[in-house]
Design a protein around this motif. Structure first.
Motif, PDB file in Angstrom:
ATOM      1  N   ASP A 186     -11.411   9.173  46.378  1.00 17.30           N
ATOM      2  CA  ASP A 186     -12.769   9.631  46.688  1.00 17.30           C
ATOM      3  C   ASP A 186     -13.852   8.648  46.259  1.00 17.30           C
ATOM      4  N   PHE A 187     -13.484   7.593  45.551  1.00 19.55           N
ATOM      5  CA  PHE A 187     -14.471   6.641  45.051  1.00 19.55           C
ATOM      6  C   PHE A 187     -15.311   6.015  46.175  1.00 19.55           C
ATOM      7  N   PRO A 188     -14.694   5.475  47.254  1.00 19.42           N
ATOM      8  CA  PRO A 188     -15.496   4.832  48.300  1.00 19.42           C
ATOM      9  C   PRO A 188     -16.533   5.756  48.922  1.00 19.42           C
ATOM     10  N   ASP A 189     -16.127   6.987  49.262  1.00 22.82           N
ATOM     11  CA  ASP A 189     -17.065   7.936  49.858  1.00 22.82           C
ATOM     12  C   ASP A 189     -18.189   8.296  48.891  1.00 22.82           C
ATOM     13  N   ALA A 190     -17.843   8.446  47.622  1.00 24.33           N
ATOM     14  CA  ALA A 190     -18.832   8.875  46.635  1.00 24.33           C
ATOM     15  C   ALA A 190     -19.932   7.834  46.454  1.00 24.33           C
ATOM     16  N   VAL A 191     -19.584   6.546  46.460  1.00 25.47           N
ATOM     17  CA  VAL A 191     -20.608   5.526  46.240  1.00 25.47           C
ATOM     18  C   VAL A 191     -21.426   5.276  47.502  1.00 25.47           C
ATOM     19  N   ARG A 192     -20.784   5.307  48.666  1.00 25.70           N
ATOM     20  CA  ARG A 192     -21.557   5.013  49.883  1.00 25.70           C
ATOM     21  C   ARG A 192     -22.489   6.160  50.267  1.00 25.70           C
ATOM     22  N   THR A 193     -22.180   7.380  49.832  1.00 25.40           N
ATOM     23  CA  THR A 193     -23.056   8.512  50.117  1.00 25.40           C
ATOM     24  C   THR A 193     -24.073   8.750  48.999  1.00 25.40           C
ATOM     25  N   GLY A 194     -23.984   7.949  47.939  1.00 24.83           N
ATOM     26  CA  GLY A 194     -24.946   8.079  46.855  1.00 24.83           C
ATOM     27  C   GLY A 194     -24.670   9.234  45.911  1.00 24.83           C
ATOM     28  N   GLN A 195     -23.473   9.809  45.963  1.00 17.46           N
ATOM     29  CA  GLN A 195     -23.137  10.887  45.026  1.00 17.46           C
ATOM     30  C   GLN A 195     -23.063  10.349  43.605  1.00 17.46           C
ATOM     31  N   ILE A 196     -22.701   9.092  43.470  1.00 14.15           N
ATOM     32  CA  ILE A 196     -22.690   8.423  42.166  1.00 14.15           C
ATOM     33  C   ILE A 196     -23.364   7.064  42.351  1.00 14.15           C
ATOM     34  N   ASP A 197     -23.752   6.459  41.242  1.00 15.14           N
ATOM     35  CA  ASP A 197     -24.439   5.175  41.300  1.00 15.14           C
ATOM     36  C   ASP A 197     -23.476   3.992  41.379  1.00 15.14           C
ATOM     37  N   VAL A 198     -22.349   4.118  40.688  1.00 13.74           N
ATOM     38  CA  VAL A 198     -21.436   2.983  40.547  1.00 13.74           C
ATOM     39  C   VAL A 198     -19.999   3.460  40.665  1.00 13.74           C
ATOM     40  N   ALA A 199     -19.166   2.644  41.326  1.00 14.66           N
ATOM     41  CA  ALA A 199     -17.735   2.956  41.427  1.00 14.66           C
ATOM     42  C   ALA A 199     -16.936   1.669  41.365  1.00 14.66           C
ATOM     43  N   ALA A 200     -15.833   1.693  40.634  1.00 16.03           N
ATOM     44  CA  ALA A 200     -14.920   0.554  40.577  1.00 16.03           C
ATOM     45  C   ALA A 200     -14.008   0.617  41.801  1.00 16.03           C
ATOM     46  N   LEU A 201     -14.170  -0.332  42.712  1.00 22.30           N
ATOM     47  CA  LEU A 201     -13.382  -0.363  43.942  1.00 22.30           C
ATOM     48  C   LEU A 201     -12.462  -1.582  43.944  1.00 22.30           C
ATOM     49  N   ASN A 202     -11.281  -1.410  44.538  1.00 25.73           N
ATOM     50  CA  ASN A 202     -10.397  -2.550  44.755  1.00 25.73           C
ATOM     51  C   ASN A 202     -10.416  -2.907  46.237  1.00 25.73           C
ATOM     52  N   GLU A 203      -9.687  -3.947  46.573  1.00 27.79           N
ATOM     53  CA  GLU A 203      -9.611  -4.360  47.972  1.00 27.79           C
ATOM     54  C   GLU A 203      -8.526  -3.575  48.708  1.00 27.79           C
ATOM     55  N   PRO A 204      -8.730  -3.323  50.024  1.00 27.70           N
ATOM     56  CA  PRO A 204      -9.820  -3.805  50.870  1.00 27.70           C
ATOM     57  C   PRO A 204     -11.072  -2.920  50.864  1.00 27.70           C
ATOM     58  N   HIS A 205     -11.074  -1.869  50.035  1.00 25.42           N
ATOM     59  CA  HIS A 205     -12.185  -0.908  50.049  1.00 25.42           C
ATOM     60  C   HIS A 205     -13.519  -1.549  49.652  1.00 25.42           C
TER      61      HIS A 205
END
Length: 347
Positions: A186-205
């Motif tokens: 859920d990290f990618p969706d949460a950061v791109r929708t602004g639900q959270i400010d920061v998310a640790a993402l790996n590739e290719p996300h």
């Protein structure tokens, strides 16, 4: 002549090094003794031997097949796709898995839960495992600017110590930020929708996020700041039940060797790896895929005994944050018999 005991007279940095070695030597000696007390790894793989191996984003199976190592295996290998370490741990608990690739935290969570899933191989990288993605419209220029921000928190995944180390380096505590528990998926969706400010993402996300939301102001912590964080560490860990089965243990030994060879192949044959995984599996453009591969750095395959202090430091960071009920002994998370296999591939 009596041994000198004038350590306090040494200069600060030298004294710390000497003391560090003094503390580390008994730990490694104990680990070596533990390894010697175990029976040797079997080498014979009977016909019909089967392994079930966890995968994430189909990366492992694509690597083993594209490199040609799959065809060399004596056992029959089935891959099961998962999202994140906690789901893999549940599958181990259910007896559904023999082996898995994971980040540095799932073995700690397994240990804390009383599950015996020893680490049998490791791969380090010259780059970090994750990148701190920042929601559209927000800019963060340093780790210190994480203060007051909401941060996705994936307990039981490699993102957990990554975030905790970021706070530690910035001299911040959990109280200085808002940690939001989320599943890794859920990290990618949460950061791109602004639900959270920061998310640790790996590739290719990570690259997908920056490319797809560039017009909305998607950004990330600058690389020079991200580089302050620990480098990537990937583990292969195995069910103790599988390791107690001579046929499966021999098959796991063979797979460790194949994984090392396949990983080296991916770096020596970048175009073939990019096409097999990032283009055909992840539907990325070749140019974008090459950037991802370049960002992954160079691999190394250290001995397991050399990683005990590093794993202990991770345990301590998580314990200090209050996410472990007690301090664990990192030595118990490794099957050091596999150091001979690793040494045979790296010497």
């Amino acid at each position: 002549m009596a041994a000198r005991t004038d350590l306090p007279a040494l200069r600060g940095s030298t004294r710390r090094k000497v003391l560090g070695l003094a503390l580390l030597t008994p730990l490694l000696a104990s680990s070596l003794a533990d390894a010697q007390a175990q029976p040797e790894l079997p080498k014979t793989i009977p016909p019909g031997t089967k392994l079930v191996i966890a995968d994430q984003n189909e990366a492992l199976q694509t690597l083993i097949r594209a490199s040609g190592e799959q065809a060399k295996l004596s056992s029959s290998v089935t891959y099961a796709n998962f999202l994140g370490g906690p789901a893999i741990l549940e599958a181990f608990r259910a007896g559904a898995l023999d082996l898995a690739t994971v980040g540095n935290t799932p073995p700690i969570q397994a240990h804390a839960a009383g599950e015996d899933i020893p680490i049998v191989a490791a791969r380090t990288s010259s780059e970090t495992d994750y990148f701190l993605a920042v929601r559209p419209g927000l800019k963060i220029n340093s780790l210190e600017e994480l203060r007051g921000k909401s941060i996705a928190y994936g307990e039981g995944t490699g993102r957990q110590p990554f975030v905790l180390n970021a706070l530690k380096l910035a001299k911040l505590t959990r109280k200085d930020v808002k940690l939001v528990p989320l599943r890794a998926a859920d990290f990618p969706d949460a950061v791109r929708t602004g639900q959270i400010d920061v998310a640790a993402l790996n590739e290719p996300h990570f690259s997908r996020y920056l490319a797809d939301f560039a017009d909305r102001g998607a950004s990330a912590l600058p690389k020079e700041q991200n580089d302050r964080l620990p480098r990537s560490l990937t583990y292969l860990y195995a069910s103790k039940r599988a390791l107690d089965d001579p046929a499966k243990a021999a098959a796991i030994r063979e797979f460790v060797s194949a994984w090392i060879d396949a990983s080296r192949w991916s770096q020596a044959n970048t175009d073939a790896w990019v096409d097999a995984y990032y283009v055909k599996r992840q539907n990325l453009k070749p140019a974008d895929a090459r950037k991802i591969v370049e960002s992954e750095g160079r691999y190394a395959f250290p001995s397991l005994s050399s990683l005990i202090p590093i794993q202990q430091s991770l345990i301590d960071v998580i314990h200090e944050a209050g996410d472990l009920p007690k301090r664990l002994d990192a030595r118990q998370e490794f099957d050091l018999r596999f150091d001979d296999v690793i040494a045979s591939k790296t010497n």
